[in-house]
Design an enzyme around this catalytic site. Structure first.
Site, short mmCIF file in Angstrom:
data_model
loop_
_atom_site.label_atom_id
_atom_site.label_comp_id
_atom_site.label_asym_id
_atom_site.label_seq_id
_atom_site.Cartn_x
_atom_site.Cartn_y
_atom_site.Cartn_z
N ASN A 43 -44.36 -39.35 -7.31
CA ASN A 43 -45.47 -38.42 -7.59
C ASN A 43 -46.35 -38.34 -6.35
OD1 ASN A 43 -48.14 -37.61 -8.32
ND2 ASN A 43 -47.59 -37.85 -10.47
N HIS B 130 -51.36 -38.01 -5.12
CA HIS B 130 -52.40 -38.76 -4.39
C HIS B 130 -52.57 -38.29 -2.94
CE1 HIS B 130 -53.35 -41.51 -7.57
NE2 HIS B 130 -52.08 -41.67 -7.79
N HIS C 154 -48.31 -32.71 -10.24
CA HIS C 154 -49.05 -32.28 -11.42
C HIS C 154 -50.04 -31.18 -11.01
CE1 HIS C 154 -51.75 -33.73 -15.03
NE2 HIS C 154 -51.50 -32.44 -15.08
N ARG D 280 -52.88 -29.42 -12.11
CA ARG D 280 -53.88 -29.48 -13.18
C ARG D 280 -54.64 -28.18 -13.26
NH1 ARG D 280 -55.50 -35.00 -14.83
NH2 ARG D 280 -57.23 -33.91 -15.78
N ARG E 125 -57.68 -30.39 -9.18
CA ARG E 125 -58.37 -31.45 -8.44
C ARG E 125 -57.52 -32.03 -7.30
NH1 ARG E 125 -58.70 -36.40 -12.70
NH2 ARG E 125 -59.80 -34.84 -13.92
N GLU F 134 -45.37 -31.58 -13.40
CA GLU F 134 -46.15 -32.12 -14.52
C GLU F 134 -47.25 -31.12 -14.84
OE1 GLU F 134 -46.82 -36.45 -13.68
OE2 GLU F 134 -48.62 -35.98 -14.84
N THR G 74 -53.91 -39.11 -16.08
CA THR G 74 -53.44 -38.87 -17.44
C THR G 74 -53.63 -40.17 -18.23
OG1 THR G 74 -51.73 -37.54 -16.39
CG2 THR G 74 -51.53 -37.91 -18.76
N GLU H 157 -40.82 -38.83 -21.60
CA GLU H 157 -41.22 -39.82 -20.59
C GLU H 157 -42.09 -40.84 -21.32
OE1 GLU H 157 -42.97 -38.49 -16.85
OE2 GLU H 157 -44.03 -40.41 -16.69
N HIS I 286 -46.06 -44.35 -15.30
CA HIS I 286 -47.51 -44.53 -15.32
C HIS I 286 -47.88 -45.98 -15.09
CE1 HIS I 286 -51.66 -43.52 -15.74
NE2 HIS I 286 -51.33 -42.26 -15.86
N1 PXP Z 1 -46.11 -40.07 -15.29
C1 PXP Z 1 -47.12 -39.27 -15.68
C2 PXP Z 1 -46.90 -38.41 -16.88
C3 PXP Z 1 -48.34 -39.25 -15.02
O1 PXP Z 1 -49.34 -38.46 -15.44
C4 PXP Z 1 -48.50 -40.05 -13.86
C5 PXP Z 1 -49.79 -40.03 -13.11
O2 PXP Z 1 -49.94 -38.83 -12.47
C6 PXP Z 1 -47.43 -40.86 -13.47
C7 PXP Z 1 -46.24 -40.87 -14.21
C8 PXP Z 1 -47.50 -41.74 -12.27
O3 PXP Z 1 -48.44 -42.74 -12.51
P1 PXP Z 1 -48.88 -43.70 -11.33
O4 PXP Z 1 -49.59 -42.85 -10.32
O5 PXP Z 1 -49.78 -44.67 -12.00
O6 PXP Z 1 -47.63 -44.31 -10.76
#
Ligand code: PXP
Length: 271
Positions: free
Chosen positions: A37, A40, A73, A75, A79, A100, A131, A181, A221
């Site tokens: 992901n 960040h 993602h 949003r 953001r 996402e 999330t 997921e 997550h």
């Molecule tokens: N899965 C989903 C559905 C999420 O919303 C996120 C966070 O954006 C992640 C996985 C990844 O989480 P993390 O950044 O804590 O690894």
């Protein structure tokens, strides 16, 4: 040239992973792969309001380092990811783009337009840091099954981000989802070993239940370099979606190293 060598190495690594995957599939086991992901990277860029670091460039580096997918993602509040990012990612991601998203009409229209390789529906609240919980699929059956139908008309598979709860798995199945997921946040945030074991069991049971119902299963997550191996060892899980831990390490060690280390943990755990 270095660049060419690293691209060739990444190619070779992907081919080896594919061979291993086929072998495990023959043995009736799935080998989970790593999807990174890149939100960040965009968060850091938006904090400065300028055009770097670029999540699109970062996604390419993650792929070369062994990521088998990229997650972003978009949003409603924009953001981190911007429309430009998701459109460019669609054009540049060579592995698999998992978009996402919340079920907002504007975002649904973008997904239908850019056609990611799959979408993952998540609940979205304005004030949350990230999330928080999974979707209440049963409570929103009509809305969610409508989005799934729209995506299926465009041949876009849909995953639903849910808590490790068999009722939610059942509801996802009834809504027509392709994947679930499973939310690993509570397992990762556990404050002691007993709690972590309890939360792990819930994830493992929900994942197996979903797999046995014919759903494809991802998880994610909060996963980090300590908590991932146990989840990656579950036979029913296909993909792990990881962002924060890899990006946090990348600041210190570089993105390539951080992705390689995480991919190695997953590979080892799955053997
Ligand atoms: N899965 C989903 C559905 C999420 O919303 C996120 C966070 O954006 C992640 C996985 C990844 O989480 P993390 O950044 O804590 O690894």
């Amino acid at each position: 040239m270095d660049h060419e060598r690293s691209a060739a190495e990444a190619d070779l690594m992907r081919r080896r992973e594919e061979e291993l995957y086929q072998q495990l599939m023959k043995e009736g086991r799935l080998m989970p792969h790593l999807a990174i992901n890149v939100d960040h990277i965009a968060t850091l860029r938006q904090a400065r309001g300028i055009d770097e670091p670029d999540p699109v460039l970062a996604a390419g580096i993650c792929e070369l380092a062994g990521a088998c997918g990229i997650v972003a993602h978009l949003r409603e509040d924009r953001r981190h990811m911007q429309d430009r990012d998701i459109r460019l990612l669609r054009q540049t991601v060579k592995t698999k783009l998992n978009m996402e998203m919340g079920a907002a009409p504007e975002i649904i229209a973008i997904a239908l337009d850019i056609h990611p390789d799959m979408v993952t529906l998540v609940p979205e609240k304005r004030q949350e840091l990230t999330t928080e919980g999974g979707l209440d699929v049963a409570g929103q059956h009509k809305k969610i099954s409508r989005v799934i139908k729209d995506m299926h008309q465009e041949n876009i598979p849909v995953s639903l981000f849910i808590d490790p709860d068999q009722n939610q798995v059942q509801a996802a199945l009834e809504a027509g989802a392709d994947f679930v997921e499973i939310h690993t946040g509570r397992y990762c945030d556990a404050e002691n070993e007993d709690e972590r074991n309890r939360e792990f069991d819930l994830v493992a049971e929900a994942a197996l239940f979903a797999y046995n119902q014919g759903l494809r299963v991802n998880a994610g997550h909060g996963l980090n370099y300590q908590t991932t191996a146990r989840i990656a060892a579950l036979d029913s899980i296909e993909e792990l979606s990881i962002g924060h831990a890899v990006m946090a390490r990348a600041i210190i060690t570089g993105l390539t190293e951080a992705v390689r280390e995480m991919a190695a943990i997953i590979r080892q755990a799955a053997l």
